[in-house]
Design a protein around this motif. Structure first.
Motif, short mmCIF file in Angstrom:
data_model
loop_
_atom_site.label_atom_id
_atom_site.label_comp_id
_atom_site.label_asym_id
_atom_site.label_seq_id
_atom_site.Cartn_x
_atom_site.Cartn_y
_atom_site.Cartn_z
N GLU A 5 -8.63 1.31 1.78
CA GLU A 5 -7.61 2.00 0.98
C GLU A 5 -7.35 3.39 1.55
N ILE A 6 -8.39 4.08 1.95
CA ILE A 6 -8.23 5.41 2.55
C ILE A 6 -7.43 5.31 3.84
N ALA A 7 -7.73 4.31 4.65
CA ALA A 7 -6.99 4.12 5.91
C ALA A 7 -5.51 3.86 5.62
N GLU A 8 -5.24 3.04 4.60
CA GLU A 8 -3.84 2.76 4.24
C GLU A 8 -3.13 4.02 3.77
N LYS A 11 3.42 8.29 7.90
CA LYS A 11 4.75 7.69 8.00
C LYS A 11 5.69 8.11 6.88
N LEU A 12 5.17 8.81 5.88
CA LEU A 12 5.94 9.08 4.67
C LEU A 12 7.24 9.84 4.95
N HIS A 60 4.88 -2.90 -0.66
CA HIS A 60 4.56 -2.94 -2.09
C HIS A 60 5.65 -3.70 -2.85
N PRO A 61 5.67 -5.02 -2.72
CA PRO A 61 6.74 -5.80 -3.35
C PRO A 61 6.70 -5.73 -4.89
#
Length: 168
Positions: free
Chosen positions: A127-130, A137-138, A150-151
């Motif tokens: 989760e931290i890596a994500e 990329k934000l 995140h569908p």
């Protein structure tokens, strides 16, 4: 020294060698726990050291003839007879059998908690890596790219728009 005292000292020494102090120290999270653990380790080592020095040596034999010359035979013989009649009871461990099953159960629970902890740690690392990747990329990410990852959020936003719910 009595045989049982030496046996206790030997068992304590072997127990000290089989304890993985460094491995246990790595599992501690808070500074307070580390301090308490360090205190426990020092106390254990002190007791173990005392057991090794006090109980690992045989006492010097009493020189009864020396005392006979200075005090007199009758009194020394009385003390010698009393000394030799002393029976030191053999140590009988009644505590270990009572707590061994409890300790074994705690070890099983510890292993289960360790497995859960490692799984949770692995999940959190992913989760931290994500999140770190998302953070990078934000600034250049489009809404379509975000919703592709995140569908469930896309569905939520689409439902809100369809229901004319604009958040106010």
């Amino acid at each position: 020294m009595s045989g049982s005292g030496k046996k206790i000292a030997d068992v304590a020494f072997k127990a000290g060698k089989s304890i993985d102090w460094d491995g246990m120290a790595k599992l501690l999270v808070t500074e307070e726990a580390r301090k308490e653990f360090s205190t426990l380790r020092r106390a254990f080592n002190d007791v173990n050291s005392q057991l090794q020095t006090k109980f690992s040596q045989e006492p010097e034999p009493i020189d009864w003839e020396y005392y006979r010359k200075g005090i007199g035979s009758r009194l020394v013989d009385m003390y010698k007879q009393a000394y030799e009649s002393v029976q030191i009871p053999k140590f009988e461990d009644k505590v270990t059998p009572e707590y061994k099953p409890k300790f074994s159960q705690l070890l099983v629970e510890l292993k289960e908690a360790e497995v859960k902890s490692l799984e949770e740690s692995e999940r959190l690392e992913k989760e931290i890596a994500e999140v770190q990747e998302l953070k990078k990329k934000l600034s250049t990410m489009t809404a379509d790219e975000y919703f592709a990852k995140h569908p469930e959020l896309r569905q939520k936003f689409d439902d809100e728009i369809r229901n004319n719910n604009w958040g106010y």
